[in-house]
Design a protein around this motif. Structure first.
Motif, PDB file in Angstrom:
ATOM      1  N   ARG A 280       0.859  -0.961   0.078  1.00  0.00           N
ATOM      2  CA  ARG A 280       0.009  -0.318  -0.190  1.00  0.00           C
ATOM      3  C   ARG A 280       0.942   1.276  -0.061  1.00  0.00           C
ATOM      4  NH1 ARG A 280      -4.223   0.659   4.419  1.00  0.00           N
ATOM      5  NH2 ARG A 280      -2.139   1.977   4.959  1.00  0.00           N
ATOM      6  N   ILE A 281       1.225   1.455  -1.073  1.00  0.00           N
ATOM      7  CA  ILE A 281       2.285   2.936  -1.192  1.00  0.00           C
ATOM      8  C   ILE A 281       1.824   3.933  -0.459  1.00  0.00           C
ATOM      9  CG2 ILE A 281       3.372   4.473  -3.018  1.00  0.00           C
ATOM     10  CD1 ILE A 281       4.530   1.535  -2.764  1.00  0.00           C
ATOM     11  N   PRO A 282       0.698   4.545  -0.547  1.00  0.00           N
ATOM     12  CA  PRO A 282       0.276   5.792  -0.057  1.00  0.00           C
ATOM     13  C   PRO A 282       0.271   5.590   1.636  1.00  0.00           C
ATOM     14  CG  PRO A 282      -1.233   5.498  -1.712  1.00  0.00           C
ATOM     15  CD  PRO A 282      -0.279   4.298  -1.613  1.00  0.00           C
ATOM     16  N   GLY A 283      -0.016   4.466   1.949  1.00  0.00           N
ATOM     17  CA  GLY A 283      -0.371   4.112   3.337  1.00  0.00           C
ATOM     18  C   GLY A 283       1.191   3.848   4.205  1.00  0.00           C
ATOM     19  N   CYS A 284       2.305   3.458   3.558  1.00  0.00           N
ATOM     20  CA  CYS A 284       3.481   3.309   4.035  1.00  0.00           C
ATOM     21  C   CYS A 284       4.360   4.537   4.079  1.00  0.00           C
ATOM     22  CB  CYS A 284       4.104   2.002   3.629  1.00  0.00           C
ATOM     23  SG  CYS A 284       4.759   2.409   2.069  1.00  0.00           S
ATOM     24  N   MET A 285       3.867   5.596   3.647  1.00  0.00           N
ATOM     25  CA  MET A 285       4.515   6.800   3.235  1.00  0.00           C
ATOM     26  C   MET A 285       5.106   7.480   4.389  1.00  0.00           C
ATOM     27  SD  MET A 285       5.638   6.709   0.041  1.00  0.00           S
ATOM     28  CE  MET A 285       6.441   8.046   0.099  1.00  0.00           C
ATOM     29  N   PRO A 286       4.417   7.665   5.662  1.00  0.00           N
ATOM     30  CA  PRO A 286       4.765   8.480   6.763  1.00  0.00           C
ATOM     31  C   PRO A 286       5.850   7.701   7.542  1.00  0.00           C
ATOM     32  CG  PRO A 286       2.134   8.425   6.924  1.00  0.00           C
ATOM     33  CD  PRO A 286       2.757   7.405   5.718  1.00  0.00           C
TER      34      PRO A 286
ATOM     35  N   GLY B 140      -6.269  12.216   6.702  1.00  0.00           N
ATOM     36  CA  GLY B 140      -7.242  13.303   6.232  1.00  0.00           C
ATOM     37  C   GLY B 140      -7.277  13.227   4.437  1.00  0.00           C
ATOM     38  N   ILE B 141      -6.434  12.350   3.986  1.00  0.00           N
ATOM     39  CA  ILE B 141      -6.283  12.073   2.534  1.00  0.00           C
ATOM     40  C   ILE B 141      -7.057  10.743   2.399  1.00  0.00           C
ATOM     41  CG2 ILE B 141      -5.195  11.920   0.278  1.00  0.00           C
ATOM     42  CD1 ILE B 141      -3.213  13.735   1.786  1.00  0.00           C
ATOM     43  N   SER B 142      -8.033  10.631   1.587  1.00  0.00           N
ATOM     44  CA  SER B 142      -8.648   9.141   1.157  1.00  0.00           C
ATOM     45  C   SER B 142      -8.130   8.668  -0.038  1.00  0.00           C
ATOM     46  CB  SER B 142     -10.088   9.363   1.224  1.00  0.00           C
ATOM     47  OG  SER B 142     -10.634  10.362   0.325  1.00  0.00           O
TER      48      SER B 142
ATOM     49  N   TYR C 258       6.963  11.903  11.651  1.00  0.00           N
ATOM     50  CA  TYR C 258       5.987  10.879  11.596  1.00  0.00           C
ATOM     51  C   TYR C 258       4.699  11.537  11.918  1.00  0.00           C
ATOM     52  CZ  TYR C 258       3.411   6.601  12.370  1.00  0.00           C
ATOM     53  OH  TYR C 258       2.754   5.289  12.566  1.00  0.00           O
ATOM     54  N   MET C 259       4.415  12.083  13.259  1.00  0.00           N
ATOM     55  CA  MET C 259       3.087  12.241  14.030  1.00  0.00           C
ATOM     56  C   MET C 259       2.321  13.217  12.868  1.00  0.00           C
ATOM     57  SD  MET C 259       3.042  10.456  16.270  1.00  0.00           S
ATOM     58  CE  MET C 259       1.560  10.889  17.033  1.00  0.00           C
ATOM     59  N   ALA C 260       3.072  14.280  12.319  1.00  0.00           N
ATOM     60  CA  ALA C 260       2.499  15.210  11.341  1.00  0.00           C
ATOM     61  C   ALA C 260       1.966  14.524  10.035  1.00  0.00           C
ATOM     62  CB  ALA C 260       3.345  16.336  11.105  1.00  0.00           C
ATOM     63  N   LEU C 261       2.893  13.675   9.573  1.00  0.00           N
ATOM     64  CA  LEU C 261       2.471  12.900   8.214  1.00  0.00           C
ATOM     65  C   LEU C 261       1.404  11.946   8.421  1.00  0.00           C
ATOM     66  CD1 LEU C 261       5.960  12.246   6.786  1.00  0.00           C
ATOM     67  CD2 LEU C 261       4.125  13.879   5.886  1.00  0.00           C
ATOM     68  N   VAL C 262       1.275  11.453   9.742  1.00  0.00           N
ATOM     69  CA  VAL C 262       0.030  10.398   9.820  1.00  0.00           C
ATOM     70  C   VAL C 262      -1.208  11.226  10.045  1.00  0.00           C
ATOM     71  CG1 VAL C 262      -0.997   8.967  11.891  1.00  0.00           C
ATOM     72  CG2 VAL C 262       1.380   8.630  11.169  1.00  0.00           C
ATOM     73  N   ARG C 263      -1.219  12.362  10.630  1.00  0.00           N
ATOM     74  CA  ARG C 263      -2.189  13.400  10.401  1.00  0.00           C
ATOM     75  C   ARG C 263      -2.588  13.838   9.130  1.00  0.00           C
ATOM     76  NH1 ARG C 263      -5.315  13.160  15.115  1.00  0.00           N
ATOM     77  NH2 ARG C 263      -3.975  13.373  17.092  1.00  0.00           N
ATOM     78  N   ILE C 264      -1.804  14.367   8.438  1.00  0.00           N
ATOM     79  CA  ILE C 264      -1.931  14.616   7.056  1.00  0.00           C
ATOM     80  C   ILE C 264      -2.556  13.418   6.130  1.00  0.00           C
ATOM     81  CG2 ILE C 264      -0.580  15.097   5.037  1.00  0.00           C
ATOM     82  CD1 ILE C 264       1.097  17.096   6.716  1.00  0.00           C
ATOM     83  N   PHE C 265      -1.868  12.176   6.031  1.00  0.00           N
ATOM     84  CA  PHE C 265      -2.399  10.955   5.479  1.00  0.00           C
ATOM     85  C   PHE C 265      -3.561  10.635   5.785  1.00  0.00           C
ATOM     86  CE2 PHE C 265       1.912  11.316   3.665  1.00  0.00           C
ATOM     87  CZ  PHE C 265       1.772  10.789   2.566  1.00  0.00           C
TER      88      PHE C 265
END
Length: 108
Positions: free
Chosen positions: A61-67, A105-107, A96-103
């Protein structure tokens, strides 16, 4: 009961911290095994923690593992640049914490 548990934990912690000073006090030479452990144990622990952190990541899952991947790259880059473990881990965690929040919010 709680105070007794805290007292026992405190005594054990203090004993472990002072044990090397009591064992190796004076002008005794440090044994080779202790020098070896001091040299190779920290990198081995870090490697174990890295494997533990990445073990549950689904890389399909490429977008899911990006953070995780971006944060790991931030940690490595900062550590190679500044050689400061606290700075590297601190900014990696914030990233990591910021990217988890950003990702989150993106579906996708």
């Amino acid at each position: 009961y709680v105070l007794l548990c805290i007292a026992v934990a405190s005594i054990c912690t203090i004993a472990v911290r002072f044990a090397p000073f009591l064992i190796f006090r004076g002008k005794k030479e440090i044994p080779e095994k202790v020098i070896y452990l001091g040299k190779y144990l920290p990198p081995a622990i870090i490697a174990t923690l890295v494997v533990y952190c990445f073990k549950d990541i689904d890389f399909t899952r490429i977008p899911g593992c990006m953070p995780e991947l971006i944060s790991a790259a931030v940690v490595v880059a900062l550590h190679l640049w500044k050689r400061n473990t606290l700075l590297s881990i601190g900014f990696g965690t914030l990233c990591y914490m910021a990217l988890v929040r950003i990702f989150a919010g993106i579906s996708f």
